[in-house]
Design an enzyme around this catalytic site. Structure first.
Site, PDB file in Angstrom:
ATOM      1  N   TYR A 144     -62.015  73.844-119.317  1.00  0.00           N
ATOM      2  CA  TYR A 144     -62.833  75.060-119.388  1.00  0.00           C
ATOM      3  C   TYR A 144     -63.457  75.287-118.022  1.00  0.00           C
ATOM      4  O   TYR A 144     -63.979  74.361-117.407  1.00  0.00           O
ATOM      5  CB  TYR A 144     -63.931  74.884-120.446  1.00  0.00           C
ATOM      6  N   ASP A 239     -62.941  71.664-110.212  1.00  0.00           N
ATOM      7  CA  ASP A 239     -64.101  72.178-110.925  1.00  0.00           C
ATOM      8  C   ASP A 239     -64.984  70.990-111.263  1.00  0.00           C
ATOM      9  O   ASP A 239     -64.740  70.265-112.223  1.00  0.00           O
ATOM     10  CB  ASP A 239     -63.655  72.926-112.192  1.00  0.00           C
ATOM     11  N   LYS A 267     -74.672  73.096-113.001  1.00  0.00           N
ATOM     12  CA  LYS A 267     -75.436  72.123-113.783  1.00  0.00           C
ATOM     13  C   LYS A 267     -76.432  71.295-112.953  1.00  0.00           C
ATOM     14  O   LYS A 267     -77.515  71.771-112.659  1.00  0.00           O
ATOM     15  CB  LYS A 267     -74.484  71.231-114.572  1.00  0.00           C
TER      16      LYS A 267
HETATM   17  N1  PMP Z   1     -66.725  74.594-115.442  1.00  0.00           N
HETATM   18  C1  PMP Z   1     -66.947  73.550-116.233  1.00  0.00           C
HETATM   19  C2  PMP Z   1     -66.173  72.283-116.017  1.00  0.00           C
HETATM   20  C3  PMP Z   1     -67.900  73.630-117.256  1.00  0.00           C
HETATM   21  O1  PMP Z   1     -68.108  72.571-118.056  1.00  0.00           O
HETATM   22  C4  PMP Z   1     -68.619  74.831-117.418  1.00  0.00           C
HETATM   23  C5  PMP Z   1     -69.663  74.992-118.506  1.00  0.00           C
HETATM   24  N2  PMP Z   1     -69.856  73.992-119.366  1.00  0.00           N
HETATM   25  C6  PMP Z   1     -68.352  75.894-116.566  1.00  0.00           C
HETATM   26  C7  PMP Z   1     -67.406  75.747-115.583  1.00  0.00           C
HETATM   27  C8  PMP Z   1     -69.091  77.178-116.706  1.00  0.00           C
HETATM   28  O2  PMP Z   1     -70.399  77.022-116.274  1.00  0.00           O
HETATM   29  P1  PMP Z   1     -71.545  78.019-116.786  1.00  0.00           P
HETATM   30  O3  PMP Z   1     -71.717  77.763-118.237  1.00  0.00           O
HETATM   31  O4  PMP Z   1     -72.732  77.644-115.961  1.00  0.00           O
HETATM   32  O5  PMP Z   1     -71.071  79.394-116.499  1.00  0.00           O
END
Ligand code: PMP
Length: 431
Positions: A144, A239, A267
């Site tokens: 994701y 990511d 995060k």
């Molecule tokens: N990349 C990863 C690996 C994530 O786990 C997340 C959200 N859990 C995101 C992108 C998206 O981040 P956000 O919820 O801050 O938009």
């Protein structure tokens, strides 16, 4: 346990907010419960509005590596508030923050702050396409990367849990350029490059998948991604929205000794306030406006409050490298405890752990691919979750999410969690 006030709050919320929540997984839908509403949290503990206290393994889904409301990072926040909350012109803390990230992650020469992980990955892909002058991107099933249109293809997290791999409203033309390959499957990537070798702008990957539970990438797989992108003049994007500053101070790039071209963050670097960032080689990053033609902007990007919280968090992590050993020690303690329960109850369940990240799957391993993970028994997880909640332990309200540990989780917390996990597993597996 009594959840009356939370139930009332949820009914009220549903009148004004779609589904009563501002992010789907918060609805507890996949575990068949109404959500708890939170009053406050401190350290490893979170309290709902009915006055119930839980040991929290959600920790805001990752940002709170130092636990809730850590005194050291909230210190000074009032002074910053008093000076103003956003200016729309530069501040020095933005540079300090960028410098910290650049120093921590060797593959990053320059970094641009945004407001969420979604923005970070979306912007990174735009940049990759512009830099390579190619169109297609490869992502992996079960990974994701936020909810931007082009990435909402067979993604994990809430969409995986709810079994809607793509979302209506995403134009087929937008996802035409998104190729979905299999995580940990080199052949699937080989095939994509054979077919589209001249037009693949980037591979984006979670170096440890944290959105289909926790699944570690084989080192050979990650190395292959680095090699094939180099060979084809495509970019490799890590990511690290979850893994950044969590797996190690230098993230997964440091742990696996692989240098991606672009890294996405989120995060932890916001310390609990809304933040994302993407960074990489200077030559690539210098293509972003105002230096270059690739447009990307943000009214609140580099917001002083978020920068303060993020900077302080990173500073503490940098000053205390033992934090990572401690997180791993606690994760191992949980892993070993779960494994003992699995053996003594003779049940089909699996623990995946990578450093301080871990996940308990209700199914037989190995849990090393999206297909395997999907075989987990989500009904059993729901029962397990409910039993844990009723004993004061807040696990992620979905099978396909990892546990988030913080520096504030004590040995006593872990022991209590394991004691209750035995009872909850016994009930979930009807033993
Ligand atoms: N990349 C990863 C690996 C994530 O786990 C997340 C959200 N859990 C995101 C992108 C998206 O981040 P956000 O919820 O801050 O938009």
């Amino acid at each position: 346990m009594n959840f009356k006030k939370s139930q009332q709050a949820f009914s009220e919320a549903k009148r004004y907010i779609p589904g009563g929540v501002n992010s789907p997984v918060r609805a507890f839908k996949s575990v068949g419960l109404d959500p708890i509403f939170i009053e406050k949290a401190k350290g490893s503990k979170i309290f709902d509005i009915d006055g119930n206290c839980y040991i929290d393994y959600i920790c805001s889904w990752g940002p709170l590596i130092l636990g809730h409301s850590n005194d050291r990072i909230i210190k000074g926040i009032e002074e910053i508030f008093a000076k103003g909350t956003s200016y729309g012109v530069p501040t020095e803390i933005e540079t300090s923050m960028a410098k910290k990230i650049v120093e921590a992650v060797p593959s990053v020469d320059k970094v641009r702050m945004v407001n969420s992980g979604t923005e970070a990955t979306m912007s990174a892909l735009r940049l990759a396409r512009a830099y390579t002058n190619k169109n297609k991107i490869i992502k992996f099933g079960g990974c994701y990367h936020g909810h931007s249109d082009g990435l909402l293809v067979k993604s994990g997290s809430g969409t995986l849990t709810y079994g809607i791999p793509t979302s209506p409203g995403v134009n087929s033309t937008v996802i035409e350029d998104t190729i979905v390959c299999e995580y940990n499957n080199i052949d699937s990537v080989k095939k994509a490059f054979r077919e589209y070798s001249n037009d693949i702008a980037a591979i984006i990957v979670e170096p440890v998948a944290g959105n289909m539970g926790v699944v570690e990438a084989d080192l050979d797989f990650l190395k292959y991604l680095r090699d094939i992108t180099n060979e084809n003049k495509s970019l490799l994007i890590f990511d690290e929205v979850i893994t950044g500053f969590r797996l190690a101070y230098g993230g997964a790039g440091e742990v696996y000794d692989i240098k991606p071209d672009i890294t996405c963050f989120g995060k932890i670097i916001g310390g609990g306030l809304p933040v994302g960032a993407y960074g990489g080689k200077a030559e690539i990053m210098d293509m972003i406006a105002p230096l270059g033609p690739v447009y990307q902007a943000g009214t609140l990007s580099g917001n002083p409050l978020a920068m303060h919280m993020g900077y302080k968090t990173i500073e503490i992590l940098e000053e205390n490298p033992k934090i990572y050993e401690e997180l791993e020690r606690k994760a191992v303690k949980l892993e070993e405890g779960f494994k003992e329960h699995i053996a003594s109850l003779d049940i089909k369940a699996t623990v995946n752990r990578v450093k301080g990240m871990l996940c308990l799957f209700m199914g037989e391993g190995p849990m090393d691919s999206y297909d395997q993970v999907m075989k987990s028994d989500t009904d059993k997880y729901s029962i397990f979750f409910r039993e844990m909640l009723n004993r004061g332990i807040l696990f992620p309200p979905a099978q396909f999410e990892g546990l988030f540990l913080s520096t504030e989780h004590s040995d006593e917390d872990i022991e209590k969690t394991l004691e209750f996990a035995y009872e909850a597993l016994k009930i979930a597996y009807n033993k």
